[in-house]
Scaffold this active site. Structure first.
Site, short mmCIF file in Angstrom:
data_model
loop_
_atom_site.label_atom_id
_atom_site.label_comp_id
_atom_site.label_asym_id
_atom_site.label_seq_id
_atom_site.Cartn_x
_atom_site.Cartn_y
_atom_site.Cartn_z
N LYS A 13 0.43 -1.14 -0.05
CA LYS A 13 -0.30 -0.12 0.43
C LYS A 13 0.94 0.82 -0.07
CE LYS A 13 -2.40 -1.08 4.14
NZ LYS A 13 -1.60 -3.00 3.63
N ARG A 88 -9.59 0.88 8.71
CA ARG A 88 -9.07 -0.70 9.42
C ARG A 88 -10.28 -2.13 9.72
NH1 ARG A 88 -3.74 0.56 8.49
NH2 ARG A 88 -2.39 -1.01 9.70
N ARG A 127 11.62 -6.66 4.87
CA ARG A 127 11.23 -5.47 5.62
C ARG A 127 11.98 -4.42 6.31
NH1 ARG A 127 5.58 -2.95 4.29
NH2 ARG A 127 5.18 -2.68 6.48
N ARG A 162 10.95 -2.58 12.14
CA ARG A 162 9.94 -2.29 13.17
C ARG A 162 10.46 -3.43 13.94
NH1 ARG A 162 5.52 0.18 8.72
NH2 ARG A 162 4.48 -1.62 10.75
N ARG A 173 -0.21 -9.88 13.36
CA ARG A 173 -1.09 -8.07 12.57
C ARG A 173 -1.58 -9.04 11.38
NH1 ARG A 173 4.23 -5.32 11.15
NH2 ARG A 173 2.60 -4.35 9.20
P1 ADP Z 1 1.07 -2.62 8.04
O1 ADP Z 1 0.02 -2.26 7.06
O2 ADP Z 1 2.73 -2.65 7.95
O3 ADP Z 1 0.75 -3.63 9.86
P2 ADP Z 1 1.13 0.49 8.98
O4 ADP Z 1 2.69 1.07 8.95
O5 ADP Z 1 -0.24 0.98 8.43
O6 ADP Z 1 1.71 -1.26 8.83
O7 ADP Z 1 0.37 0.38 10.64
C1 ADP Z 1 1.33 -0.11 11.72
C2 ADP Z 1 0.97 -0.27 13.03
O8 ADP Z 1 -0.04 1.01 13.37
C3 ADP Z 1 -0.70 -1.06 13.00
O9 ADP Z 1 -0.34 -2.26 13.08
C4 ADP Z 1 -1.56 -0.16 13.88
O10 ADP Z 1 -1.03 -1.14 15.61
C5 ADP Z 1 -1.74 1.04 14.01
N1 ADP Z 1 -2.36 1.50 12.84
C6 ADP Z 1 -2.32 2.43 11.71
N2 ADP Z 1 -3.11 2.50 11.18
C7 ADP Z 1 -4.84 2.53 12.38
C8 ADP Z 1 -5.21 2.25 11.74
N3 ADP Z 1 -6.59 2.59 10.57
N4 ADP Z 1 -6.56 1.88 12.97
C9 ADP Z 1 -5.89 0.90 13.96
N5 ADP Z 1 -4.78 1.23 13.91
C10 ADP Z 1 -4.04 1.29 13.13
#
Ligand code: ADP
Ligand code: ZN
Length: 215
Positions: A13, A88, A127, A162, A173
């Site tokens: 994404k 999400r 990554r 990370r 996740r």
């Molecule tokens: P990825 O898509 O690689 O899992 P992101 O960088 O989008 O990682 O998100 C990292 C973390 O941030 C998620 O695991 C969550 O804890 C939090 N997070 C990000 N966006 C949201 C969201 N829309 N709602 C709830 N938690 C979020």
């Protein structure tokens, strides 16, 4: 363009969003980047979000909606935006729908980037991310390493794994994704907004989006 990007962690994404910004100046809005920036800056938001993120859990919907309500009203969103990592959950999607109606904003599409699970797992373990909150460039130790090991090409900061990219946090996740986020595909299909793209390369995803939007 005004798009939601859906897809599992590691589906690409962020990479797709960055490529799309170059097409028409739309801004990438990554809730993950915003949250990681807040954690590093030690703000109230960061303190609240940190523990959830370390475990690979979602942060509460109310926190996210507060961030997004402000962010979507900033002037740089007028040209267009690419929502990366938001919504999400179904409640976030329902709230977003109301928020956009209130702001008079119409979405073009919700793009689901559909990548096989083996590819996802492999990508997440390899990554690496630039630790500078202003940069957060993404690398991959196998397919796209920084020129100098451990150093960001763009800003010179350290490139690190990370905290939520240990094997345990990754599988958590992915489980969270399947349970909470995958249902959004059906949600946007019902809304008549879904564009499903089965693709492994980000370039192929960009092509599919361009074709659909006539860009
Ligand atoms: P990825 O898509 O690689 O899992 P992101 O960088 O989008 O990682 O998100 C990292 C973390 O941030 C998620 O695991 C969550 O804890 C939090 N997070 C990000 N966006 C949201 C969201 N829309 N709602 C709830 N938690 C979020
Ligand atoms: Zn950097």
């Amino acid at each position: 363009m005004k798009l939601i990007l859906l897809g599992a962690p590691g589906a690409g994404k962020g990479t797709v969003a960055k490529l799309l910004t170059a097409i028409d100046g739309s801004v990438q809005i990554s809730t993950g980047d915003i949250l990681r920036g807040a954690v590093q800056a030690g703000t109230e938001l960061g303190k609240e979000a940190e523990e959830y993120m370390k475990r690979g859990d979602l942060v509460p919907d109310s926190l996210i909606m507060g961030i997004m309500e402000k962010r979507l009203q900033e002037p740089d969103c007028e040209k267009g935006f690419l929502l990366d990592g938001f919504p999400r959950t179904i409640p976030q999607a329902e709230e977003l729908k109301k928020l956009l109606e209130r702001l008079g904003i119409t979405l073009d599409k919700a793009v689901n980037i559909d990548v096989p699970r083996e590819v996802i797992l492999d990508r997440l373990c390899t990554r690496r991310t630039c630790e500078n909150p202003e940069c957060q460039a993404i690398y991959n130790v196998k397919s796209n390493p920084p020129k100098q090991e451990g150093i960001c090409d763009k800003c010179g900061a350290r490139v690190v794994q990370r905290e939520d990219e240990t094997e345990e946090a990754i599988s958590h996740r992915l489980a969270t994704y399947n349970e909470k986020t995958a249902p959004l595909i059906g949600f946007y299909e019902k809304e008549g907004l879904l564009l499903n793209v089965e693709a492994v390369s980000s370039d192929a995803v960009i092509e599919a989006i361009r074709k659909e939007l006539g860009l």
